[in-house]
Structures are given as C-alpha cells and as structure tokens.
Design a protein around this motif. Structure first.
Motif, PDB file in Angstrom:
ATOM      1  N   GLY A   1       0.799  -1.225   0.000  1.00  0.00           N
ATOM      2  CA  GLY A   1       0.000   0.000   0.000  1.00  0.00           C
ATOM      3  C   GLY A   1       0.827   1.267   0.000  1.00  0.00           C
ATOM      4  O   GLY A   1       0.377   2.313  -0.491  1.00  0.00           O
ATOM      5  N   ASN A   2       2.021   1.207   0.559  1.00  0.00           N
ATOM      6  CA  ASN A   2       2.854   2.407   0.645  1.00  0.00           C
ATOM      7  C   ASN A   2       4.340   2.173   0.389  1.00  0.00           C
ATOM      8  O   ASN A   2       5.037   3.089  -0.036  1.00  0.00           O
TER       9      ASN A   2
ATOM     10  N   LYS B   1       6.428   3.203  -2.785  1.00  0.00           N
ATOM     11  CA  LYS B   1       6.258   4.556  -3.332  1.00  0.00           C
ATOM     12  C   LYS B   1       7.590   5.319  -3.280  1.00  0.00           C
ATOM     13  O   LYS B   1       8.523   4.943  -2.570  1.00  0.00           O
TER      14      LYS B   1
ATOM     15  N   HIS C   1       3.675  -1.096  -6.801  1.00  0.00           N
ATOM     16  CA  HIS C   1       2.868   0.140  -6.750  1.00  0.00           C
ATOM     17  C   HIS C   1       3.642   1.163  -5.951  1.00  0.00           C
ATOM     18  O   HIS C   1       3.835   0.933  -4.783  1.00  0.00           O
TER      19      HIS C   1
ATOM     20  N   TRP D   1       4.269   9.141  -9.448  1.00  0.00           N
ATOM     21  CA  TRP D   1       2.969   9.608  -8.927  1.00  0.00           C
ATOM     22  C   TRP D   1       3.162  10.998  -8.338  1.00  0.00           C
ATOM     23  O   TRP D   1       4.240  11.303  -7.798  1.00  0.00           O
TER      24      TRP D   1
ATOM     25  N   GLN E   1       3.028  11.486  -2.290  1.00  0.00           N
ATOM     26  CA  GLN E   1       4.034  10.725  -1.550  1.00  0.00           C
ATOM     27  C   GLN E   1       5.403  10.753  -2.258  1.00  0.00           C
ATOM     28  O   GLN E   1       6.093   9.734  -2.356  1.00  0.00           O
TER      29      GLN E   1
ATOM     30  N   ASN F   1       0.948   6.518 -11.957  1.00  0.00           N
ATOM     31  CA  ASN F   1      -0.289   6.549 -11.178  1.00  0.00           C
ATOM     32  C   ASN F   1      -0.931   7.928 -11.293  1.00  0.00           C
ATOM     33  O   ASN F   1      -0.254   8.951 -11.142  1.00  0.00           O
ATOM     34  N   GLU F   2      -2.218   7.948 -11.606  1.00  0.00           N
ATOM     35  CA  GLU F   2      -3.046   9.160 -11.554  1.00  0.00           C
ATOM     36  C   GLU F   2      -2.511  10.330 -12.382  1.00  0.00           C
ATOM     37  O   GLU F   2      -2.301  11.431 -11.862  1.00  0.00           O
TER      38      GLU F   2
ATOM     39  N   GLN G   1      -8.751   1.953 -10.276  1.00  0.00           N
ATOM     40  CA  GLN G   1      -8.640   1.894  -8.813  1.00  0.00           C
ATOM     41  C   GLN G   1      -9.942   1.413  -8.166  1.00  0.00           C
ATOM     42  O   GLN G   1      -9.928   0.610  -7.251  1.00  0.00           O
TER      43      GLN G   1
ATOM     44  N   HIS H   1     -12.300   3.060  -6.147  1.00  0.00           N
ATOM     45  CA  HIS H   1     -12.667   3.499  -4.792  1.00  0.00           C
ATOM     46  C   HIS H   1     -14.092   4.045  -4.877  1.00  0.00           C
ATOM     47  O   HIS H   1     -14.304   5.198  -5.240  1.00  0.00           O
TER      48      HIS H   1
ATOM     49  N   GLU I   1      -7.642  -1.336  -6.790  1.00  0.00           N
ATOM     50  CA  GLU I   1      -7.715  -0.793  -5.422  1.00  0.00           C
ATOM     51  C   GLU I   1      -9.155  -0.774  -4.897  1.00  0.00           C
ATOM     52  O   GLU I   1      -9.566   0.167  -4.200  1.00  0.00           O
TER      53      GLU I   1
ATOM     54  N   TRP J   1      -8.425  -2.847  -1.682  1.00  0.00           N
ATOM     55  CA  TRP J   1      -7.423  -1.969  -1.052  1.00  0.00           C
ATOM     56  C   TRP J   1      -7.430  -2.198   0.461  1.00  0.00           C
ATOM     57  O   TRP J   1      -7.839  -1.396   1.244  1.00  0.00           O
TER      58      TRP J   1
ATOM     59  N   TRP K   1      -7.774   2.609   4.455  1.00  0.00           N
ATOM     60  CA  TRP K   1      -7.350   4.010   4.371  1.00  0.00           C
ATOM     61  C   TRP K   1      -8.531   4.975   4.417  1.00  0.00           C
ATOM     62  O   TRP K   1      -8.344   6.169   4.568  1.00  0.00           O
TER      63      TRP K   1
END
Ligand code: XIL
Length: 319
Positions: free
Chosen positions: A45-46, A49, A82, A86, A89, A134-135, A210, A212, A240, A280, A288
């Motif tokens: 998840g993190n 990054k 992942h 991005w 972060q 990402n994004e 994703q 969400h 996600e 996710w 999250w």
C-alpha cells in the motif's frame, strides 16, 4: 469457496489485497492475508512509493517493499508493484522548479530502472505487474499539473514505461487511475493516452482501475469502459477496490454494499481481458478510508474484527 478460488474458477489470474508494513505484526491479520484460498496476490500500500524507495536522490531503500515481497514469496502469491511515478508521496527533493527537463528525465529513468531492477533480481518469479504511472489526469481529463508533467510534458509517461521495460522485461506495465470507471472526460483522456502510447510503440500492457467507490453509487458503465480498453489489445485490472459508506453501518447499507461488490466484480468477470481484482486491504481495521474521507468507512469485505461481511458473498457471487 474463497475469493481467489472463485476468481480462478472464472478464469482470472488472481484475486488479491493491498497490505501495508505496520499491519504485518498483526498475526491474525497476516494469517487471513496469507490464506491463498482468498488471496493469490498482494500489493504494498505504501512501501514501494517514491518517498519510501528513494528518500534522497540516488539513495534507495528497499526494506519495506522487500518485507511485502517476501511475504508474497513465502505464501506463493503474485505481487503488483505500486508505484513508480505519482504526484503524491514524493520526497521533498522531487519538487517542481528544482530540476530542468533533461535532469528530471534522468531522475525518472534512474528511479524506475532501479526500483524495477531491485524487484527483478529478488522477485522475478512472482512480480506480475507494476503501476508505472499513477493518476496522470485531473477529473476533467486534463493533465495533472504535477512536477513530472510541468517539467517534462506528456512524454514523461512513455519515458517511465521504457525505463521500466528495460529494467524488467517480464513485468506487465500499467497506468493506474481513479474516476475512469464511468464514461466521461477522464476515461476518454485515458483512452486517448493509451492509443497514443501504443501508436508510438511505448511498452504499455494494461490499465488499472482503482475503483474506490461509494455504496449505492457504483458506476453503471464500468463494463463498457473496460471493453473500450481491451479492444485496444490491453489488459485491464481492478487495482484498489473498496466501497465506502457514511458511518455508522446498518444492515441495509451492508446489504447494498454486497450488491455493489457483486456488480463491480461481475463487470470484470464479463470482460475476458479483465485479468484480476485487488481490494485496497481486506479489513476495515486497516482501511485508508476513515482517515481520508471524514465520517466514512466500513469499505472492506471484512469488518474491523476480521469477520466476513455480506460483501464477501457478493464478491463470490460476482465471479
Ligand atoms: C493510500 C494508502 O492506502 C494510505 O495508507 C496512504 O496514507 C495514502 O495512499 N490511490 C492510490 C494509493 O493509488 O496509493 C493510495 O493509497 C490510495 C489512493
């Protein structure tokens, strides 16, 4: 029937979950995550990054990502990396104005190559895919005005993909985003980007959705959007998934959430090129959502006591 067993029976490559390093000391949680009947894939998840992997220029740290990758290896699960590039972060040193175009291009190339090479050497056998970019887009379909686009322009996406491919030829390379699950300006922007990258011969293999979502309002044109991308020869994946509600949860909301999960999974199930689904995180204990969307939560298929919710059966029914 477990979630991954149901996905496999439907011809998908995997069903999986995100996880995060602080959770890995929770033995009951890890036992659930390691049940390959439910999860055949995990995503950090993190810990992969940019702020975690290259906190200062040229200094790489892989310990957090390696812990997640080792767990996948131990469990015989696939890994989704992942992510590489991005707007969020990022370490402070990756800031607009700090670098000219040529310098930032070299920084992106080094970052993507190094992160992938580390993965390839250690984990080549089960690193299935990477969210390389990402994004990239705003909700209106314009490019996000981040350090990469501001400094390098549209070409940063192809640059990152090429660096990733050179470092790890075996991994499927993805662009990942949210609010592209319904037809509209952002989905169209992603479709046009994908077409343009493929026309240029850039190494793009897949698009990550994703997902969400919000209970009671999951997108209705999701399947047709997925089909627009698979028609280009790309694979697609749900990367996600979670479906949040305004708290407190009620039996009615949980029943609606079950239907919503089932409908989202069914959209992927109906599209041959939709190769897998990742939630996710699997439990509300580590979601999250509450810290990001005030007053909302209960978005996962297991509750905060690691007990399955109706959503679990909805997922099985969707495949
Ligand atoms: C989230 C993590 O889950 C949180 O722990 C962190 O504080 C913020 O990022 N889209 C993405 C993910 O691509 O990387 C984000 O993950 C959630 C939204």
């Amino acid at each position: 029937v477990g979630l991954a067993a149901a996905a496999k029976a439907a011809g998908k490559k995997y069903f999986g979950s995100a996880t995060d390093n602080p959770e890995l000391t929770d033995t009951a949680y890890v036992a659930g995550l390691s049940n390959v009947n439910d999860f055949m894939q995990i995503t950090p998840g993190n810990s992969m990054k940019w702020d975690a992997t290259e906190p200062s220029r040229g200094t790489f740290t892989f310990s957090g990502g390696d812990a997640v990758a080792s767990l996948a290896q131990k469990n015989g699960q696939l890994l989704r990396g992942h992510n590489c590039v991005w707007h969020n972060q990022l370490p402070n040193w990756v800031t607009a104005g700090n670098f000219d175009n040529a310098t930032l291009q070299s920084i992106v190339t080094t970052h993507c190559s190094t992160v992938y090479v580390a993965t390839r050497i250690n984990y080549i056998l089960y690193s299935y895919s990477w969210d390389v970019v990402n994004e990239p887009f705003n909700d209106d379909g314009t490019w996000r005005d981040d350090v990469f686009h501001t400094t390098i322009g549209d070409g940063y996406v192809a640059l990152a993909l090429k660096a990733a491919r050179a470092a790890d030829p075996a991994a499927k390379l993805y662009i990942n985003d949210y609010n592209i699950e319904n037809t509209g300006a952002k989905a169209t922007a992603m479709l046009n980007l994908a077409k343009s990258l493929l026309a240029q011969g850039a190494p793009l293999d897949g698009i990550g959705f994703q997902c969400h979502f919000i209970v009671g309002s999951v997108p209705t044109s999701f399947q047709s959007v997925l089909e627009q991308f698979t028609a280009l020869g790309l694979e697609v994946a749900i990367t996600e998934l979670d479906i949040r509600m305004t708290l407190p949860s009620t039996p009615a909301l949980l029943a609606q959430q079950k239907t919503d999960y089932q409908n989202v999974i069914a959209a992927c199930n109906n599209v041959k090129g939709c190769i897998g689904v990742t939630i996710w995180d699997y439990t509300d204990k580590y979601s999250w959502v509450p810290s990001t969307f005030s007053g909302q939560g209960a978005a996962c298929p297991w509750d905060e006591n690691l007990v399955k919710k109706p959503a679990y059966d909805g997922i099985v029914a969707g495949f």
